[in-house]
Design an enzyme around this catalytic site. Sequence first.
Site, PDB file in Angstrom:
ATOM      1  N   ASP A   1     -14.820 -12.015   4.186  1.00 46.24           N
ATOM      2  CA  ASP A   1     -16.141 -11.410   3.963  1.00 46.24           C
ATOM      3  C   ASP A   1     -17.171 -12.428   3.490  1.00 46.24           C
ATOM      4  O   ASP A   1     -18.376 -12.210   3.611  1.00 46.24           O
ATOM      5  CB  ASP A   1     -16.037 -10.295   2.911  1.00 46.24           C
ATOM      6  CG  ASP A   1     -15.289  -9.095   3.458  1.00 46.24           C
ATOM      7  OD1 ASP A   1     -14.876  -9.149   4.624  1.00 46.24           O
ATOM      8  OD2 ASP A   1     -15.118  -8.102   2.715  1.00 46.24           O
TER       9      ASP A   1
ATOM     10  N   GLU B   1     -14.876   8.158   4.327  1.00 48.90           N
ATOM     11  CA  GLU B   1     -13.557   8.509   3.799  1.00 48.90           C
ATOM     12  C   GLU B   1     -13.670   9.161   2.418  1.00 48.90           C
ATOM     13  O   GLU B   1     -13.023  10.173   2.148  1.00 48.90           O
ATOM     14  CB  GLU B   1     -12.673   7.259   3.734  1.00 48.90           C
ATOM     15  CG  GLU B   1     -12.212   6.794   5.120  1.00 48.90           C
ATOM     16  CD  GLU B   1     -11.749   5.350   5.148  1.00 48.90           C
ATOM     17  OE1 GLU B   1     -11.203   4.937   6.180  1.00 48.90           O
ATOM     18  OE2 GLU B   1     -11.943   4.633   4.148  1.00 48.90           O
TER      19      GLU B   1
ATOM     20  N   GLY C   1      -8.600 -16.899  -3.801  1.00 45.22           N
ATOM     21  CA  GLY C   1      -8.610 -15.500  -3.408  1.00 45.22           C
ATOM     22  C   GLY C   1      -7.404 -15.132  -2.565  1.00 45.22           C
ATOM     23  O   GLY C   1      -7.082 -15.822  -1.609  1.00 45.22           O
TER      24      GLY C   1
ATOM     25  N   PHE D   1      -6.927 -10.416   2.265  1.00 47.02           N
ATOM     26  CA  PHE D   1      -6.291 -10.525   3.572  1.00 47.02           C
ATOM     27  C   PHE D   1      -6.405 -11.944   4.126  1.00 47.02           C
ATOM     28  O   PHE D   1      -5.463 -12.487   4.688  1.00 47.02           O
ATOM     29  CB  PHE D   1      -6.911  -9.528   4.553  1.00 47.02           C
ATOM     30  CG  PHE D   1      -6.543  -8.113   4.270  1.00 47.02           C
ATOM     31  CD1 PHE D   1      -5.268  -7.653   4.550  1.00 47.02           C
ATOM     32  CD2 PHE D   1      -7.458  -7.236   3.717  1.00 47.02           C
ATOM     33  CE1 PHE D   1      -4.915  -6.342   4.298  1.00 47.02           C
ATOM     34  CE2 PHE D   1      -7.114  -5.920   3.459  1.00 47.02           C
ATOM     35  CZ  PHE D   1      -5.848  -5.472   3.739  1.00 47.02           C
TER      36      PHE D   1
END
Lengths: 425, 425
Positions: free
Chosen positions: B301, B168, B8, B11
Amino acid sequence: MTHIVILGCGFGGLAAARELASSDVQITLIDRSNHHLFQPLLYQVATAGLSAPAIAAPIRHILARQRNLTTLLGSVSDIDPVTRLVKLSDGSGIGYDYLIVATGSTHSYFGHDEWAELAPGLKTLSDAFEIRRRVLMSFEHAERETDPDKRAAWLTFSVIGAGATGVEMAGTLAEIARHTLRGEFRRIDSRDARVVLMEGSDRVLPPYPPDLSEKARLQLERLGVEVRTSCRVTGIDREGVTFTTAEGEQRLPSKTVIWSAGVAASPLGSALGAPLDRAGRVEVEPDLSIPGHPEIFVIGDLAAVTSDGKPVPGVSPAAKQMGRTAAHNIMRHIKGGTPEVFKYKDYGSLATIGRRSAVAQVGKFKFSGFPAWLFWLFVHIYFLIGFRSRLMVLTDWAWAYFSFQRSARIVVVPEEEPAKQKAET
Amino acid sequence: MTHIVILGCGFGGLAAARELASSDVQITLIDRSNHHLFQPLLYQVATAGLSAPAIAAPIRHILARQRNLTTLLGSVSDIDPVTRLVKLSDGSGIGYDYLIVATGSTHSYFGHDEWAELAPGLKTLSDAFEIRRRVLMSFEHAERETDPDKRAAWLTFSVIGAGATGVEMAGTLAEIARHTLRGEFRRIDSRDARVVLMEGSDRVLPPYPPDLSEKARLQLERLGVEVRTSCRVTGIDREGVTFTTAEGEQRLPSKTVIWSAGVAASPLGSALGAPLDRAGRVEVEPDLSIPGHPEIFVIGDLAAVTSDGKPVPGVSPAAKQMGRTAAHNIMRHIKGGTPEVFKYKDYGSLATIGRRSAVAQVGKFKFSGFPAWLFWLFVHIYFLIGFRSRLMVLTDWAWAYFSFQRSARIVVVPEEEPAKQKAET
């Protein structure tokens, strides 16, 4: 009030719509997509040089201020010239007083429809994204492939058809392999990639003067493109391309094949009951209407029309000019006047080959190389719709020019498993 | 040489890879997509404010200069901690000495997986394009719809879950209806569109201090968003949303539903044989390794970790910090040192609501409105990868700010008939 329906918002349809902006008519513009596409730069999207918004503008936005026009996003399934009805695929129907059909053209595989998924052509944004995906993924596969022959096949890109699009694709692919991807792989050298441009006739850019074709070939070869003229493709499969030349039948292992050879008119042409030419284009009257139907006009790539005895080429200036003529002739017909005969004003031909190389013919002037490339650049920026996209394209190109980088190298669905991909990345 | 495999390139994975740049190890970075995605701005792509290349950068390009790293585009099907092997879906296997699993999270529909296709979530670029398509197409359907009730349903947008993304999305959708599309339709007024934001808890932005949540609610309502808190969704179908509030069960006819409520860890977590929490996240040791496997680290996560007794939130700064800690602990382990315990440094929370409104908490400072929005803007520009994308985003935003236009309103496949579309437009 007179109701004019325009099918298709390419260069022709858009020009017709705008020409009628100040006329006292009601216009309905129907297109299957929500954007007008600047097709001359589509190859830049396919080669990751530009992102879609740079060359596509929402139709509603372009025409928002034209109050006598309604945009409809829908796909036309049929046309009934007798009851003057356009049928949409959702079952609804739209009546018209005048109809302008400008649905353009699609790829022709010369009867080999099975080649379509093996060698995608370049007409729509989804075509461009598919070609971009295949090109970038080929390098990824090559990086993972250990067998040298298979790796070579992944690194061989075939472009079939050396018209403007084919030449632009081939030149840009060579650039990507040599510069853009250089140093980004560990097991392969992207510069080992081969780009083979195959053309059936005896020279590239057949519609151009022979000396410009020769210049184009030289510039392509300088970029590292292998040019094969008088080369007839006889087979395409998952592993490569089979073709015949003077030396007889040959085989090229190539995992990525791009089709830029044949063009066929939109199927809608046949719905009109008018005579069609071999390419399926509608043979229109000199005023662009169809025989027996002065209220139906066919323009752009879908129309087979001659001007001064010469066939009009399927290029955007011709489509725009036809759009304006069709609009004029509708207004003349409304006012009971006689229609004007379409005359094609040829501004010349222009094709880019890659970084700083292009060929151009304007009137009797012919030039090539850097000046032609600059000319190409400014012409295309100038004709782009919207100040903003001009700005976007200029900055993107300036960036690409100096950094050798291409901004849009994003593949959304690398493997054919979008669902799983969503889950895991 | 020691071989470290990172799964992955979000970030967390990217931070770990970079932290190891100057270490004497071999790194293989595996991701299913060819790009690193700046997820905090993904909602901008979904709402046509930005195009993909502005927030996504090719992984190969970002890491081209890191010579001890090889990027592999592939999807991991399984992990065998015993033989220390990562299995790819193409059947190949990759051995490792150390493994960092950073495959992140996906949407959770709380056991209602049938809601997935009715109410897409927002995690990947393809999610964003799908949401963009649905939003823009809803206005097109409304323009064509004659029945007032059905038209209202097309013009009602439900956003489920009022976390940062939900807030948002809702704020931006209201902006699009009120400004962007204004005047572009003939039969509907885009300003009639309703945006309903539903939240199960008693306030929006639950993780934020109550007073900021209240400010956010006020700013949302000023933008025209209908905020419904303490609202539990019990059903979603093609026609709308069923939910219960204090007033009991209610029904909202809404053709467009966006899911921003639940998050579930990537399925790969279960392959490790480590304990998982209710959300499927891997319960890691204080040093981010998994019990019994000091050579396997789980970050971002996908990791359930506490710092100072508080659970670490699933935000990008946390993922980056875990990436660095995992990298350090691998090097310590190689050198035979003791691992460092992960400590989360909380820089605060920041959420934008729409044009010139946002809420922010930095340390003990809380602010909202225009200053918070400016702060949000600069933070996000700053953390974007690559000077070029920063430039792109800044110009796009400046343009959007002054023109109220959004640059990326392009839908590639309006109807689910790409083939026919290619043929006719």
